[in-house]
Write a protein that holds these residues in place. Structure first.
Motif, PDB file in Angstrom:
ATOM      1  N   VAL A  94       0.870  -1.179   0.000  1.00  0.00           N
ATOM      2  CA  VAL A  94       0.000   0.000   0.000  1.00  0.00           C
ATOM      3  C   VAL A  94       0.907   1.229   0.000  1.00  0.00           C
ATOM      4  O   VAL A  94       1.758   1.379   0.885  1.00  0.00           O
ATOM      5  CB  VAL A  94      -0.934   0.007   1.220  1.00  0.00           C
ATOM      6  CG1 VAL A  94      -1.905   1.181   1.143  1.00  0.00           C
ATOM      7  CG2 VAL A  94      -1.704  -1.312   1.319  1.00  0.00           C
ATOM      8  N   LEU A  95       0.725   2.102  -0.976  1.00  0.00           N
ATOM      9  CA  LEU A  95       1.623   3.238  -1.167  1.00  0.00           C
ATOM     10  C   LEU A  95       0.948   4.560  -0.827  1.00  0.00           C
ATOM     11  O   LEU A  95      -0.207   4.790  -1.201  1.00  0.00           O
ATOM     12  CB  LEU A  95       2.105   3.296  -2.620  1.00  0.00           C
ATOM     13  CG  LEU A  95       2.930   2.106  -3.119  1.00  0.00           C
ATOM     14  CD1 LEU A  95       3.216   2.266  -4.608  1.00  0.00           C
ATOM     15  CD2 LEU A  95       4.233   1.980  -2.341  1.00  0.00           C
ATOM     16  N   THR A  96       1.694   5.436  -0.155  1.00  0.00           N
ATOM     17  CA  THR A  96       1.197   6.788   0.084  1.00  0.00           C
ATOM     18  C   THR A  96       1.183   7.581  -1.218  1.00  0.00           C
ATOM     19  O   THR A  96       0.285   8.391  -1.451  1.00  0.00           O
ATOM     20  CB  THR A  96       2.053   7.516   1.128  1.00  0.00           C
ATOM     21  OG1 THR A  96       3.419   7.574   0.684  1.00  0.00           O
ATOM     22  CG2 THR A  96       1.988   6.800   2.481  1.00  0.00           C
ATOM     23  N   LYS A 113       0.208  -7.318  -4.967  1.00  0.00           N
ATOM     24  CA  LYS A 113      -0.757  -6.330  -5.438  1.00  0.00           C
ATOM     25  C   LYS A 113      -0.380  -4.978  -4.836  1.00  0.00           C
ATOM     26  O   LYS A 113      -0.074  -4.882  -3.646  1.00  0.00           O
ATOM     27  CB  LYS A 113      -2.167  -6.728  -5.030  1.00  0.00           C
ATOM     28  CG  LYS A 113      -2.647  -8.001  -5.717  1.00  0.00           C
ATOM     29  CD  LYS A 113      -4.041  -8.400  -5.253  1.00  0.00           C
ATOM     30  CE  LYS A 113      -4.496  -9.682  -5.956  1.00  0.00           C
ATOM     31  NZ  LYS A 113      -5.839 -10.129  -5.491  1.00  0.00           N
ATOM     32  N   VAL A 114      -0.402  -3.945  -5.675  1.00  0.00           N
ATOM     33  CA  VAL A 114       0.069  -2.623  -5.260  1.00  0.00           C
ATOM     34  C   VAL A 114      -1.115  -1.658  -5.252  1.00  0.00           C
ATOM     35  O   VAL A 114      -1.698  -1.354  -6.299  1.00  0.00           O
ATOM     36  CB  VAL A 114       1.174  -2.108  -6.202  1.00  0.00           C
ATOM     37  CG1 VAL A 114       1.678  -0.750  -5.734  1.00  0.00           C
ATOM     38  CG2 VAL A 114       2.325  -3.116  -6.284  1.00  0.00           C
ATOM     39  N   HIS A 115      -1.471  -1.192  -4.063  1.00  0.00           N
ATOM     40  CA  HIS A 115      -2.645  -0.349  -3.894  1.00  0.00           C
ATOM     41  C   HIS A 115      -2.220   1.121  -3.755  1.00  0.00           C
ATOM     42  O   HIS A 115      -1.323   1.438  -2.976  1.00  0.00           O
ATOM     43  CB  HIS A 115      -3.423  -0.775  -2.655  1.00  0.00           C
ATOM     44  CG  HIS A 115      -3.781  -2.230  -2.644  1.00  0.00           C
ATOM     45  ND1 HIS A 115      -4.927  -2.728  -3.221  1.00  0.00           N
ATOM     46  CD2 HIS A 115      -3.115  -3.316  -2.135  1.00  0.00           C
ATOM     47  CE1 HIS A 115      -4.981  -4.045  -3.065  1.00  0.00           C
ATOM     48  NE2 HIS A 115      -3.890  -4.423  -2.407  1.00  0.00           N
ATOM     49  N   MET A 151      -3.384  -1.202  -8.342  1.00  0.00           N
ATOM     50  CA  MET A 151      -4.818  -1.286  -8.099  1.00  0.00           C
ATOM     51  C   MET A 151      -5.281   0.019  -7.452  1.00  0.00           C
ATOM     52  O   MET A 151      -4.864   0.348  -6.338  1.00  0.00           O
ATOM     53  CB  MET A 151      -5.138  -2.478  -7.190  1.00  0.00           C
ATOM     54  CG  MET A 151      -4.676  -3.814  -7.756  1.00  0.00           C
ATOM     55  SD  MET A 151      -5.116  -5.211  -6.687  1.00  0.00           S
ATOM     56  CE  MET A 151      -6.915  -5.162  -6.793  1.00  0.00           C
ATOM     57  N   PRO A 152      -6.113   0.799  -8.162  1.00  0.00           N
ATOM     58  CA  PRO A 152      -6.568   2.072  -7.587  1.00  0.00           C
ATOM     59  C   PRO A 152      -7.539   1.861  -6.438  1.00  0.00           C
ATOM     60  O   PRO A 152      -8.419   0.990  -6.500  1.00  0.00           O
ATOM     61  CB  PRO A 152      -7.256   2.758  -8.775  1.00  0.00           C
ATOM     62  CG  PRO A 152      -7.706   1.641  -9.658  1.00  0.00           C
ATOM     63  CD  PRO A 152      -6.657   0.561  -9.504  1.00  0.00           C
TER      64      PRO A 152
END
Length: 274
Positions: A94-96, A113-115, A151-152
């Motif tokens: 999960v990215l800021t 998965k990159v949110h 993933m938005p």
């Protein structure tokens, strides 16, 4: 759920305000052990390849300014392994936001998965989106060449998290983790809130502010070295200042429930690393 506060890069040394011993700026990230979602990383600092060849992957000008220590041992990948896990155990990131000092570890976990917030996602994928060109430049080509599973996270306009509108849980995750819009620093900058106990939350505020004095002192006190970073990166000065002030109010009014911290302040990180 267990939460680790980790530093995934040592950057240039900066003195405390008022003088004294210098400390290296940090990339303060989280590793969250969950029962439902495996390991979750909140931001990734610099990756192993970045630390081996920083000028090539991060840009010579940025490296000359940031002065990252070339120590692969501090990367997220190596620290996850030292904690006894395999890289594949990291199922979610999960990215800021999508700046190079937050996305460097993505290639080390290509299966995850990159949110990321929807506005930040559109800024790098939609050529018609505001701030598209600069956003794509700051999301380094070396960090997206492997095709990360972006993933938005769509803001929930009906949700209210301690007065912050739009907080939403990333798709496919069950643990109590929320992306909280904190605009101004980048096109779609967000904080990441993680529940660490009954009625207790951590808020990783990313680069919404750079120095603890900005939210802890009255009037706000910034750090001149970290101000240079903020001034060179922020996309909306007014929104960023408003976000800072809202974080000040959050800490003042709900400090017994929410612990706020930022990405690069080494004195702030020292409180957690102890």
């Amino acid at each position: 759920m267990r939460i680790h506060h980790l530093n995934f890069a040592a950057l240039r040394k900066i003195p405390p305000v008022g003088g004294g011993e210098e400390l290296a700026a940090v990339c303060h990230c989280l590793l969250v052990e969950t029962d439902s979602d495996g390991l979750v990383l909140v931001d990734t600092g610099l990756g192993t390849a970045d630390l081996r060849s920083p000028e090539e992957r991060l840009g010579a000008d940025w490296v000359a300014f940031a002065e990252p220590a070339r120590d692969v041992a501090v990367s997220a990948l190596q620290q996850v392994i030292r904690l006894g896990y395999a890289p594949q155990d990291v199922r979610h990131i999960v990215l800021t936001h999508l700046h190079r000092d937050h996305t460097g570890g993505l290639p080390d976990f290509p299966h995850a998965k990159v949110h990321v917030g929807e506005t930040e996602y559109r800024a790098v994928t939609d050529s018609a989106a505001p701030h598209h060109r600069v956003s794509l430049e700051r999301f380094m080509a070396a960090h997206r060449a492997h095709g990360p599973q972006l993933m938005p996270v769509v803001a929930d306009e009906g949700a209210d998290w301690f007065g912050f509108q739009g907080a939403a849980r990333p798709q496919g995750m069950e643990c109590e983790l929320l992306l909280v819009p904190l605009p101004g620093h980048s096109a779609g900058h967000s904080g990441v809130a993680v529940r660490e106990g009954e009625g207790q939350w951590l808020l990783h505020a990313g680069d919404a502010y750079m120095y603890h004095g900005e939210i802890e002192q009255t009037p706000p006190s910034s750090h001149p070295a970290l101000d240079l970073i903020q001034e060179g990166a922020q996309t909306d000065v007014g929104a960023r200042a408003d976000t800072r002030d809202r974080l000040r109010a959050l800490r003042r009014e709900h400090g017994n429930q929410v612990t706020v911290f930022s990405a690069h302040d080494p004195w702030e990180f020292a409180r957690f690393s102890k």
